[in-house]
Motif scaffolding. Sequence first.
Motif, short mmCIF file in Angstrom:
data_model
loop_
_atom_site.label_atom_id
_atom_site.label_comp_id
_atom_site.label_asym_id
_atom_site.label_seq_id
_atom_site.Cartn_x
_atom_site.Cartn_y
_atom_site.Cartn_z
N VAL A 223 33.43 47.19 30.96
CA VAL A 223 33.13 45.97 30.20
C VAL A 223 33.22 46.43 28.65
N ASN A 224 32.72 47.61 28.12
CA ASN A 224 32.81 48.03 26.91
C ASN A 224 34.48 48.36 26.50
N LEU A 225 35.08 48.80 27.31
CA LEU A 225 36.61 49.16 27.09
C LEU A 225 37.32 47.78 26.70
N TRP B 143 32.42 46.99 46.40
CA TRP B 143 32.08 46.03 45.22
C TRP B 143 32.41 46.72 44.12
N LEU B 144 31.96 47.76 43.76
CA LEU B 144 32.02 48.59 42.43
C LEU B 144 33.69 49.08 42.23
N SER B 145 34.17 49.24 43.48
CA SER B 145 35.73 49.47 43.07
C SER B 145 36.35 48.23 42.87
N GLY B 146 35.91 47.08 43.52
CA GLY B 146 36.60 45.71 43.05
C GLY B 146 36.36 45.37 41.42
N ILE B 147 35.25 45.55 41.01
CA ILE B 147 34.95 45.24 39.81
C ILE B 147 35.70 46.16 38.68
N LEU B 148 35.68 47.40 39.26
CA LEU B 148 36.56 48.33 38.14
C LEU B 148 38.01 47.82 38.07
N PHE B 149 38.69 47.48 39.30
CA PHE B 149 39.98 47.14 39.39
C PHE B 149 39.99 45.86 38.59
N ALA B 150 39.00 44.63 38.46
CA ALA B 150 39.28 43.54 37.94
C ALA B 150 39.09 43.72 36.44
N CYS B 151 38.24 44.49 36.00
CA CYS B 151 38.20 44.82 34.65
C CYS B 151 39.54 45.36 34.31
#
Lengths: 170, 100
Positions: free
Chosen positions: A20-22, B9-17
């Motif tokens: 998010v910070n990125l 979930w964590l993987s999906g959140i990172l991909f979405a970011c």
Amino acid sequence: MNFHLILFLAFGAICVGGAVNLLAQRHPINSALSLIAVMAALAGEYLLLGAEFVAAVQVIVYAGAIMVLFVFVIMLLNAGEEEETKGSRVAILLGVPGTLTGSVLMSWVVLRRSGTEAVAIGALPGHPREIAQLLFHDFLLPFEVTSILILIAIMGAVVLASKPPAGKVD
Amino acid sequence: MVPLAYYLWLSGILFACGVVGFLIKRNIITIFMSIELMLNGVNLSFVAFAAHWQVLAGQIFVFFVMVVAAAEAAVGLAIIIAVYRTRETLNVDQVNLLKL
């Protein structure tokens, strides 16, 4: 709440916070540093899964080599603050419903298909001997092909980044 | 024990970011970093599935993804340097030679 879950949540919080910070930072060097934090925390997650080899490669190759390249280019080009520009209306009209649909669909599948199955700490049998057996025996051809890929990438980078000879500048 | 869904979930959140950064960022270097973030998210799901099914080949796949990411970073940053040399800007909105 066991210790494994606490560690997972701690590393996951660092990951999400860095990501998010990125997005929030306007200067590329700040974004690069938060990306390094994300990668280091991801290495911790790999260790929790028992993938020591991947964790080491993550720190050395990703957080080390690739991010050094990024920071080097940021400083070489003297990249400054990002300029504000208006996003297109089509992106908002299509993007927001698309994102909502995609996330709802994904969470539905994940919650429905894999609700209870758990991954134990250090679950992978990641002995270096077994990895080497796979990498240098079963996947030998892909491994050699990647070496050619890297060679081509090096030559391409040198050709693209080198200054054009004087007189041929258009 | 952590459920496999948490890792996904964590993987999906990172991909979405990564996707969001790719779409909203205007600096070409930050866009490139968002792509790296997406690759990292995918790598996490590879390792989580490998641990779940006890298949070591998932780790080898992550290794290959990293190799391709390194090659991509080298070529991509060279392209960024070439773009900066010709256009004198890092803002992708000003790199619009193909636009009518």
